[in-house]
Design a protein around this motif. Structure first.
Motif, short mmCIF file in Angstrom:
data_model
loop_
_atom_site.label_atom_id
_atom_site.label_comp_id
_atom_site.label_asym_id
_atom_site.label_seq_id
_atom_site.Cartn_x
_atom_site.Cartn_y
_atom_site.Cartn_z
N THR A 95 41.97 -76.10 8.54
CA THR A 95 40.74 -75.69 7.87
C THR A 95 39.96 -76.96 7.54
O THR A 95 40.50 -77.88 6.92
CB THR A 95 41.04 -74.92 6.57
OG1 THR A 95 41.77 -73.73 6.90
CG2 THR A 95 39.74 -74.54 5.86
N TYR A 96 38.70 -77.01 7.97
CA TYR A 96 37.87 -78.19 7.77
C TYR A 96 36.75 -77.87 6.80
O TYR A 96 35.89 -77.02 7.08
CB TYR A 96 37.27 -78.66 9.10
CG TYR A 96 38.31 -78.91 10.17
CD1 TYR A 96 38.98 -80.12 10.24
CD2 TYR A 96 38.64 -77.91 11.09
CE1 TYR A 96 39.96 -80.34 11.20
CE2 TYR A 96 39.60 -78.12 12.05
CZ TYR A 96 40.26 -79.33 12.10
OH TYR A 96 41.22 -79.53 13.06
N LYS A 97 36.77 -78.53 5.65
CA LYS A 97 35.72 -78.35 4.65
C LYS A 97 34.84 -79.59 4.54
O LYS A 97 33.88 -79.61 3.77
CB LYS A 97 36.32 -78.02 3.28
CG LYS A 97 37.00 -76.65 3.24
CD LYS A 97 37.43 -76.30 1.83
CE LYS A 97 38.04 -74.90 1.78
NZ LYS A 97 38.43 -74.52 0.40
N GLU A 98 35.20 -80.64 5.28
CA GLU A 98 34.43 -81.87 5.28
C GLU A 98 34.17 -82.29 6.71
O GLU A 98 35.05 -82.19 7.58
CB GLU A 98 35.17 -82.98 4.54
CG GLU A 98 35.43 -82.67 3.07
CD GLU A 98 36.27 -83.75 2.41
OE1 GLU A 98 36.73 -84.66 3.14
OE2 GLU A 98 36.47 -83.67 1.19
N TYR A 235 29.15 -75.97 16.04
CA TYR A 235 29.25 -77.04 15.04
C TYR A 235 28.38 -78.20 15.48
O TYR A 235 28.45 -78.66 16.62
CB TYR A 235 30.71 -77.47 14.90
CG TYR A 235 30.93 -78.65 13.99
CD1 TYR A 235 30.71 -78.53 12.62
CD2 TYR A 235 31.36 -79.88 14.50
CE1 TYR A 235 30.93 -79.60 11.77
CE2 TYR A 235 31.58 -80.96 13.66
CZ TYR A 235 31.36 -80.82 12.30
OH TYR A 235 31.57 -81.89 11.47
N MET A 239 28.29 -80.90 7.85
CA MET A 239 28.65 -79.70 7.11
C MET A 239 28.15 -79.83 5.68
O MET A 239 28.30 -80.89 5.06
CB MET A 239 30.17 -79.54 7.12
CG MET A 239 30.65 -78.16 6.76
SD MET A 239 32.46 -78.09 6.81
CE MET A 239 32.82 -78.86 8.39
N GLN A 241 28.47 -78.64 1.81
CA GLN A 241 29.38 -77.98 0.90
C GLN A 241 28.61 -76.94 0.07
O GLN A 241 27.38 -76.94 0.00
CB GLN A 241 30.03 -79.00 -0.03
CG GLN A 241 30.87 -80.04 0.71
CD GLN A 241 32.04 -79.40 1.42
OE1 GLN A 241 32.83 -78.72 0.80
NE2 GLN A 241 32.13 -79.63 2.72
N TRP A 255 26.83 -74.06 5.30
CA TRP A 255 28.16 -74.08 5.91
C TRP A 255 29.20 -74.34 4.83
O TRP A 255 29.05 -75.25 4.01
CB TRP A 255 28.26 -75.16 6.98
CG TRP A 255 27.48 -74.86 8.23
CD1 TRP A 255 26.45 -75.58 8.75
CD2 TRP A 255 27.67 -73.76 9.10
NE1 TRP A 255 25.97 -75.00 9.88
CE2 TRP A 255 26.71 -73.87 10.13
CE3 TRP A 255 28.53 -72.67 9.12
CZ2 TRP A 255 26.59 -72.96 11.17
CZ3 TRP A 255 28.42 -71.76 10.16
CH2 TRP A 255 27.48 -71.90 11.16
N TYR A 256 30.23 -73.55 4.85
CA TYR A 256 31.31 -73.70 3.85
C TYR A 256 32.55 -74.34 4.49
O TYR A 256 33.12 -75.29 3.96
CB TYR A 256 31.64 -72.34 3.25
CG TYR A 256 32.89 -72.32 2.39
CD1 TYR A 256 33.05 -73.23 1.36
CD2 TYR A 256 33.89 -71.39 2.61
CE1 TYR A 256 34.19 -73.22 0.57
CE2 TYR A 256 35.03 -71.36 1.84
CZ TYR A 256 35.18 -72.27 0.82
OH TYR A 256 36.30 -72.27 0.05
N LYS A 257 32.98 -73.83 5.65
CA LYS A 257 34.17 -74.38 6.30
C LYS A 257 34.20 -73.94 7.75
O LYS A 257 33.51 -73.00 8.17
CB LYS A 257 35.44 -73.92 5.60
CG LYS A 257 35.71 -72.42 5.71
CD LYS A 257 37.00 -72.03 5.01
CE LYS A 257 37.24 -70.51 5.12
NZ LYS A 257 38.49 -70.10 4.46
N GLN A 259 37.37 -73.06 10.61
CA GLN A 259 38.81 -72.79 10.62
C GLN A 259 39.24 -72.29 11.99
O GLN A 259 38.56 -71.47 12.62
CB GLN A 259 39.17 -71.76 9.55
CG GLN A 259 40.67 -71.50 9.42
CD GLN A 259 40.99 -70.62 8.23
OE1 GLN A 259 40.12 -70.26 7.45
NE2 GLN A 259 42.25 -70.28 8.07
#
Length: 485
Positions: A95-98, A235, A239, A241, A255-257, A259
């Motif tokens: 999971t990528y949040k950054e 993508y 991103m 937050q 964009w939140y994440k 996955q």
């Protein structure tokens, strides 16, 4: 049978064009195996050409996790048992949040990621050895015992390679790290050299339906923590937050994440159809045979209970097998693997008669301990398969061991009878052989030696003393007779 059209998909450094595949339910593509010879997929191939990645076929008709973690092992044509093993096929979804972490994964292959470590180990164990889904793991047309062995091989050797790399497993919670897992780069290079693969080979699973080369589907936030949806959107390398409360006006559609979808990526590094074993694969397969026989038979030799029984003793035997398996994975007493293989075969009195491939060790077609004390076992002069054998069962190694000590009914000479007595139990206990494998027919180095029947080992010591006392009385009487003459 239906045709599935594959979209063009990116696998990192390799692109596979649109094509059509035919699929069917498991076992797919299982080829008929003629019992009178070794089929090509069970022979050495000096120069096989196998793709690194296999075509993406959604949905899968198989998942090796199901057959490897909950393993159903056949120890004869009809006798089998279930055993639950440590699950290594979990916690691989990123999971990528950054943007920084997403960009790092996309930039280049990197073996610090757990999913790439697992993919590499699965590739080496299967494709690197020439072991395939259709010919070895799911093929219903080969003997069940051989199919069970190949499933054991994939689990055992995958775990063994991960251990060689020094990789923590997902349930090693104190040290496991999905994005920065420990691995030994020197050992990684050794394994790459063994299988003839470049150190920079890409073991990322790069397919996802949004075309994001592996980081997965984008999730958008649009006005509240409970309002998150996924959108298959490209993508762009950055991103945003979720904004804080002061940025209420600009919250919409951030964009939140990203996955990964759960496509069980390790499956796509397993060869689908084999053209034969590799040279490296023969060595790895032989090591797996040694471990398989030692774990299944060694556990029974230790408990003296059949592993396919239904009582508590069988459960204890299976737990013992799992303990032996963990020792084999860690390579404890690695130099003794061949003597252990030979010792448990003798101590459980089984016969080697199942051939997989020329130059590989033979297996017993019945891997169940023989508790018949009237049978000393089989000589098993043939221990490796040869080209003149046939694939599967062979009518070989039928010579039963002959006891070194035979009953001498009616023999009255006490000197000869005493000379034929075996060594006493107190002497045997000083033997350097371990309890599992201290058997008739092998010395301390695993070589041929004198055979001793277990039943004779119980001869009480006072019987021998009685023989000598009787002998002394007889000699004394003879001497007195001569004196009076």
């Amino acid at each position: 049978m239906s045709a599935i059209t594959l979209e063009e998909m990116d696998y990192g450094q390799k692109r596979i064009n649109s094509t059509k595949l035919k699929t069917e339910q498991s076992p797919p593509y299982a080829r008929q195996v003629e019992p009178s010879h070794f089929p090509q997929e069970f022979l050495l191939n000096e120069s096989p050409t196998y793709d690194l990645h296999q075509p993406f076929n959604k949905p899968n008709s198989y998942d090796v996790r199901e057959i490897l973690v909950n393993m159903d092992l056949y120890v004869s044509e009809s006798d089998h048992f279930m055993i639950k093993l440590r699950d290594i096929f979990k916690n691989y979804i990123h999971t990528y949040k950054e943007a920084e972490t997403a960009n790092a994964w996309l930039k280049s292959p990197n073996m610090q990621y757990w999913d790439q470590q697992l993919n590499f180990a699965m590739w080496a164990t299967t494709t690197g050895c020439g072991v395939s889904i259709h010919d070895h793991l799911y093929n219903e047309n080969i003997p069940a015992q051989i199919r069970s062995f190949f499933r054991f091989h994939v689990y055992f050797m995958t775990r063994r390679i991960l251990n060689q790399l020094g990789c923590p497993l997902p349930d090693d919670t104190d040290v496991f790290d999905l994005n920065n897992n420990v691995f030994n780069e020197v050992e990684y290079h050794k394994i790459c050299d063994e299988f003839g693969v470049d150190y920079n080979t890409d073991f990322r699973f790069s397919y996802d339906p949004s075309g994001n080369n592996g980081i997965g589907i984008g999730y958008q936030w649009y006005g509240g923590a409970a309002h998150i949806k996924h959108i298959q959107r490209k993508y762009q390398g950055s991103m945003l937050q979720i904004p804080d409360a002061e940025d209420e006006a600009r919250r919409s559609y951030k964009w939140y994440k990203f996955q990964n979808a759960d496509y069980r990526p390790y499956n796509y590094f397993i060869l689908k159809n084999s053209a034969g074993f590799t040279q490296a694969g023969l060595g790895r397969l032989n090591r797996s045979i040694e471990a398989y026989i030692y774990c299944v038979l060694g556990s029974q030799a230790d408990t003296r209970v059949s592993i396919v029984d239904s009582g508590g003793g069988a459960q204890e035997t299976r737990q013992k097998m799992k303990a032996l398996l963990e020792d084999e994975i860690r390579g404890i007493n690695e130099d003794d693997s061949i003597p252990r293989y030979q010792n448990v075969i003798n101590s459980t009195r089984v016969k080697l008669d199942l051939a997989i491939s020329p130059s590989l060790w033979l297996l017993p077609s019945k891997m169940i301990i023989n508790l018949n004390t009237n049978v000393a076992g089989y000589n098993n002069f043939l221990q490796q398969a040869t080209e003149n054998m046939k694939f599967g069962y062979n009518n070989i190694n039928n010579e039963v061991k002959k006891p070194a000590l035979e009953k001498m009914e009616g023999h009255t000479d006490p000197i000869k009878r005493a000379a034929r007595r075996p060594v006493l139990r107190s002497t045997l206990q000083r033997s350097p052989l371990p309890a599992v494998g201290r058997l008739a027919g092998l010395d301390a180095h695993g070589q041929d030696g004198p055979e001793v029947l277990p039943a004779v080992l119980e001869a009480p010591e006072h019987d021998i003393l009685h023989e000598y006392a009787t002998l002394g009385t007889l000699v004394g009487a003879i001497l007195l007779t001569y004196l009076f003459i």
